[in-house]
Design a protein around this motif. Structure first.
Motif, PDB file in Angstrom:
ATOM      1  N   ALA A 134       0.832  -1.206   0.000  1.00 46.58           N
ATOM      2  CA  ALA A 134       0.000   0.000   0.000  1.00 46.58           C
ATOM      3  C   ALA A 134       0.865   1.254   0.000  1.00 46.58           C
ATOM      4  N   LEU A 135       1.902   1.259   0.822  1.00 49.64           N
ATOM      5  CA  LEU A 135       2.826   2.402   0.846  1.00 49.64           C
ATOM      6  C   LEU A 135       3.539   2.551  -0.500  1.00 49.64           C
ATOM      7  N   SER A 136       3.898   1.416  -1.092  1.00 44.34           N
ATOM      8  CA  SER A 136       4.568   1.448  -2.401  1.00 44.34           C
ATOM      9  C   SER A 136       3.631   2.006  -3.465  1.00 44.34           C
ATOM     10  N   ALA A 137       2.354   1.629  -3.394  1.00 41.90           N
ATOM     11  CA  ALA A 137       1.384   2.124  -4.370  1.00 41.90           C
ATOM     12  C   ALA A 137       1.276   3.648  -4.297  1.00 41.90           C
ATOM     13  N   TYR A 138       1.292   4.178  -3.077  1.00 42.96           N
ATOM     14  CA  TYR A 138       1.247   5.639  -2.934  1.00 42.96           C
ATOM     15  C   TYR A 138       2.536   6.258  -3.476  1.00 42.96           C
ATOM     16  N   GLY A 139       3.672   5.612  -3.196  1.00 39.52           N
ATOM     17  CA  GLY A 139       4.947   6.119  -3.708  1.00 39.52           C
ATOM     18  C   GLY A 139       4.980   6.143  -5.225  1.00 39.52           C
ATOM     19  N   SER A 145       2.552   6.713  -7.152  1.00 40.04           N
ATOM     20  CA  SER A 145       1.778   7.872  -7.616  1.00 40.04           C
ATOM     21  C   SER A 145       2.594   9.158  -7.591  1.00 40.04           C
ATOM     22  N   LEU A 146       3.724   9.151  -6.885  1.00 40.09           N
ATOM     23  CA  LEU A 146       4.568  10.348  -6.785  1.00 40.09           C
ATOM     24  C   LEU A 146       5.657  10.394  -7.856  1.00 40.09           C
ATOM     25  N   GLY A 157       7.939   2.257  -5.672  1.00 41.77           N
ATOM     26  CA  GLY A 157       7.529   3.133  -4.576  1.00 41.77           C
ATOM     27  C   GLY A 157       8.679   3.949  -4.031  1.00 41.77           C
ATOM     28  N   TYR A 192       9.112   8.092  -3.552  1.00 36.95           N
ATOM     29  CA  TYR A 192       9.412   8.763  -2.279  1.00 36.95           C
ATOM     30  C   TYR A 192      10.725   9.539  -2.320  1.00 36.95           C
TER      31      TYR A 192
END
Length: 786
Positions: free
Chosen positions: A415-420, A422-423, A654, A658
């Motif tokens: 989940a954290l990787s998925a958000y990363g 998106s960046l 991800g 970041y």
């Protein structure tokens, strides 16, 4: 089949070694012919429309890729002593075999009417060494009065002076080209140091020369570092000098083959293919580790050396083949990109990985057949109690009651990787791979700050019928150009454009005896008619001035705009935005408009490669999945195999988001390469799991535990070798190589953890009941056939 291959190898040991020796000598001879490529024009396929426009442009106006641009910001340059030194130096530099001409403040030409007032001629401004400060001041005034040279030889409102060193084509069309370029550079640096002058450099020959020199250096550095680091790690684990030397011999032969194949295929060493020799060293050691571990395991079970060597080939030959094949697939997918650099890289890397496999499967068994039997001391060296303790903790963790912790942690990380992800930003510049503190980049910023960029953005306008430059319509045509120049000023990325407009302005100034106030467009029909009709206008040894901006038939004109080295997406945006506006000025029914130049080529290449590389990643996953499905005859096994190999890719992506690592050509290569390598551990694990399942009466818990105990150690060994092996690329001076090394190392590290933690947990979860009856029958049938 593998029993036959084992017998064939062991019964023909000496002939096989002789053949390998002869082939190595041949490849060494071919490899000595390997050359470094200094061209950056093969990013696009020849049939691409952008490439076709660029090639046509070069045929009409020349490539302009033989000039070294040198600038200096020195207020004392026009002092007598310094100017005389520069004059002598430029005269001497002009005599160098590689130099065609030197165009500078000490050697420039002015456009004038001849004595008969019938044609334009170039006259040399400085015909002899100035003997007084008054003469130097006159030369300076004359130069600054030539407004055509503003931005070319000098910059108004500053003390910046520019020298253009043109190299002759013969010196650039030879393997010694880099030597010629560096020789010119070193001579200029010696002069600058002796006269307390700071030179700034640009131009394709300079950039290619510096990158080529660094490339030669890095090939040797990477080879040395990869050999030392992998040998050191291997010795730490196996504590056997014989094993280390044998492994180094095998990868050394494979490196020779890699250079030989590059030469045999007619390729040259590029920024990418120069990594292949070091990659071969890094990828070769895991093969040796797997085979050595299996040999000691076999010998320990029955104490027969030759039987053990035979079993190494027959029992893990398929697994080692699958491991190397999947790695090769990760590289081979680059052949689908239609980009010459990547195609060459993919073909050579994939081919030599399979050559490496053949060398390992042949030389390791033959070498150990000639060695003494392993001793108790050798077995003690292989035992690593601390590592076994670590594997036992993993076994404890994957037990049923604690398995949910693994899944929960994995879900959070994904989940954290998925958000990363998106960046992540998409970026890419022509000199993006060069670090900010590199002299090339520092000098580029100097030119961008003072000249608003030096990367050519070329606009080609052609008249569909008739000539674009002719007396009757010249006034209207020049008015259209005035509108274009106003349009260009709206883009901060653009510098001062140069076109037929500037040539006509200079011709008018020449018509009025060099009066700088007359550097302007002709205002009446007589001036326009005279400038266009004057025969052999502005002849010099390079051709007419007009021919540099207009084709011979006067149907096509060229506008050259130096621009900043902006990201490729911005270049594409500018192209998309400016083309309709140009076509509005030069209406489509009468004109055709194209844009080209290095910036356009790179932007198109980036766009195309992103499309191709995403496809190649999916293709690599599909091919490897199909290969696993064929080998294990189970769709469920494909899913089990893919899970621990997709997760590391997500984590790496991800991390890129970041840490602000942009998505560009070099970073996108990571995913295909890393996936092809990380899946090797999965195949190794599953192959052993399949064997243990048979040996332990289909008891999954026991099979997974024993598989982890045996393969977990070799996976740990090989992953560390690969991690540090790829990490050496972070010592590169090229940003793309640094990113490639860091991201692949990260992916391999997370891949190792996934394969020794998530893979056994997934096996226990998805197959926790019993093997299906069909699977039992298949395994029983296979056993009977053996």
């Amino acid at each position: 089949m593998w029993n036959f291959i084992a017998r064939l190898i062991l019964s023909n040991r000496l002939p096989i070694l002789i053949i390998i020796g002869l082939l190595t000598a041949f490849m060494a001879y071919e490899g000595s012919k390997c050359e470094i490529s200094y061209s950056f024009n093969n990013l696009l396929p020849e049939d691409d429309s952008t490439a076709i426009v660029f090639q046509n442009f070069k045929k009409t106006y020349g490539a302009n890729d033989n000039v070294i641009i040198v600038a200096t910001d020195d207020k004392n340059l026009f002092q007598l002593d310094k100017f005389q030194s520069l004059y002598h130096f430029n005269q001497k530099l002009n005599t160098e075999s590689a130099v065609d001409s030197v165009f500078s403040a000490t050697n420039f030409y002015v456009l004038r009417m001849d004595s008969s007032r019938t044609k334009f001629v170039f006259k040399q401004a400085v015909s002899k060494l100035p003997a007084s400060q008054h003469e130097v001041d006159s030369i300076k005034t004359l130069l600054y009065n030539q407004k055509f040279y503003d931005g070319l030889l000098w910059k108004s409102g500053s003390n910046i002076s520019v020298t253009a060193v043109s190299l002759n084509p013969d010196s650039l069309d030879t393997p010694r080209r880099n030597k010629f370029i560096l020789n010119v550079f070193h001579k200029m640096e010696e002069f600058a140091k002796a006269n307390n002058i700071k030179f700034r450099y640009s131009g394709l020959p300079y950039v290619r020369g510096m990158i080529g020199a660094q490339l030669e250096k890095e090939i040797n550095v990477f080879l040395l570092l990869s050999a030392l680091i992998t040998a050191g790690i291997l010795f730490f684990f196996v504590r056997s000098l014989k094993a280390v030397l044998l492994s180094m011999l095998i990868v050394g032969i494979a490196v020779v083959f890699s250079f030989g194949t590059i030469a045999l295929f007619g390729y040259k060493l590029t920024l990418l293919s120069s990594l292949i020799p070091a990659l071969i060293v890094v990828l070769g050691i895991p093969n040796c580790i797997f085979m050595l571990e299996k040999y000691f395991e076999e010998y320990k079970s029955h104490g027969d050396k030759m039987k053990g060597i035979h079993n190494v080939i027959s029992k893990i030959g398929t697994a080692i083949f699958m491991i190397n094949f999947t790695t090769a697939i990760g590289f081979a997918t680059f052949a689908l990109t239609k980009c010459a650099i990547l195609v060459e890289f993919g073909i050579i890397a994939a081919l030599n990985i399979m050559v490496l496999y053949v060398l390992c499967i042949v030389i390791v068994p033959i070498a150990y057949s000639y060695m003494a039997d392993p001793t108790e001391k050798d077995f003690r060296r292989h035992e690593k109690k601390w590592l076994k303790g670590l594997i036992n903790k993993v076994n404890f963790l994957v037990a049923a009651k604690r398995r949910w912790l693994i899944y929960a942690f994995t879900i959070v990380i994904c989940a954290l990787s998925a958000y990363g992800i998106s960046l992540i930003e998409t970026k890419g510049r022509i000199v993006d791979e060069i670090p900010e503190d590199n002299p090339i980049k520092v000098d580029l910023h100097f030119f961008e700050d003072n000249f608003s960029g030096i990367v050519p953005f070329e606009i080609i306008i052609s008249k569909k019928k008739g000539q674009i430059i002719k007396e009757k319509t010249l006034e209207k045509t020049l008015d259209k150009f005035t509108q274009l120049y106003a349009l260009f000023s709206q883009y901060p990325e653009f510098s001062k454009p140069v076109s037929i407009v500037d040539a006509i302005k200079y011709a008018k100034q020449a018509y009025y005896n060099g009066n700088p106030d007359e550097y302007a467009l002709p205002t009446d029909d007589f001036e326009r008619a005279f400038i266009l009709s004057t025969p052999s206008a502005s002849n010099d040894k390079k051709g007419t001035m007009l021919n540099r901006f207009v084709d011979k038939e006067r149907k096509t004109v060229r506008i050259s705009i130096p621009m900043k080295d902006v990201v490729s997406l911005r270049v594409a945006e500018i192209k998309k935005d400016i083309l309709p506006k140009i076509k509005k000025i030069f209406e489509e029914k009468n004109y055709t408009v194209d844009v080209t130049g290095p910036s356009i080529m790179y932007a198109r290449a980036t766009e195309l490669l992103f499309e191709n590389l995403f496809s190649s990643i999916l293709f690599a996953i599909a091919v490897i999945a199909a290969f696993i499905a064929y080998s294990f005859r189970s769709f469920k096994m494909v899913m089990i195999a893919l899970i621990p190999n997709i997760i590391p890719l997500l984590i790496t992506a991800g991390v890129m988001g970041y840490f602000g690592i942009p998505l560009k050509i070099s970073t996108l290569l990571t995913f295909s390469i890393a996936f092809g390598i990380t899946v090797d551990n999965t195949i190794h694990f599953l192959d052993r799991y399949k064997h243990e399942l048979e040996m332990n009466h289909m008891n999954i818990n026991i099979a997974v535990t024993k598989t982890l105990n045996i393969t977990g150690i070799s996976i740990f060994y090989t992953s560390l070798v690969l991690f540090f092996g790829f990490f050496i690329f972070t010592s590169s001076d090229f940003g793309g190589t640094v990113a490639l090394g860091f991201l692949i190392s990260l992916t391999l590290l997370t891949g190792m953890l996934c394969n020794i933690i998530i893979l056994p947990a997934t096996l226990l979860t998805l197959e926790k009941s019993n093997i299906s009856k069909v699977e039992k029958q298949r395994l029983k049938a296979e056993k009977q056939q053996e």
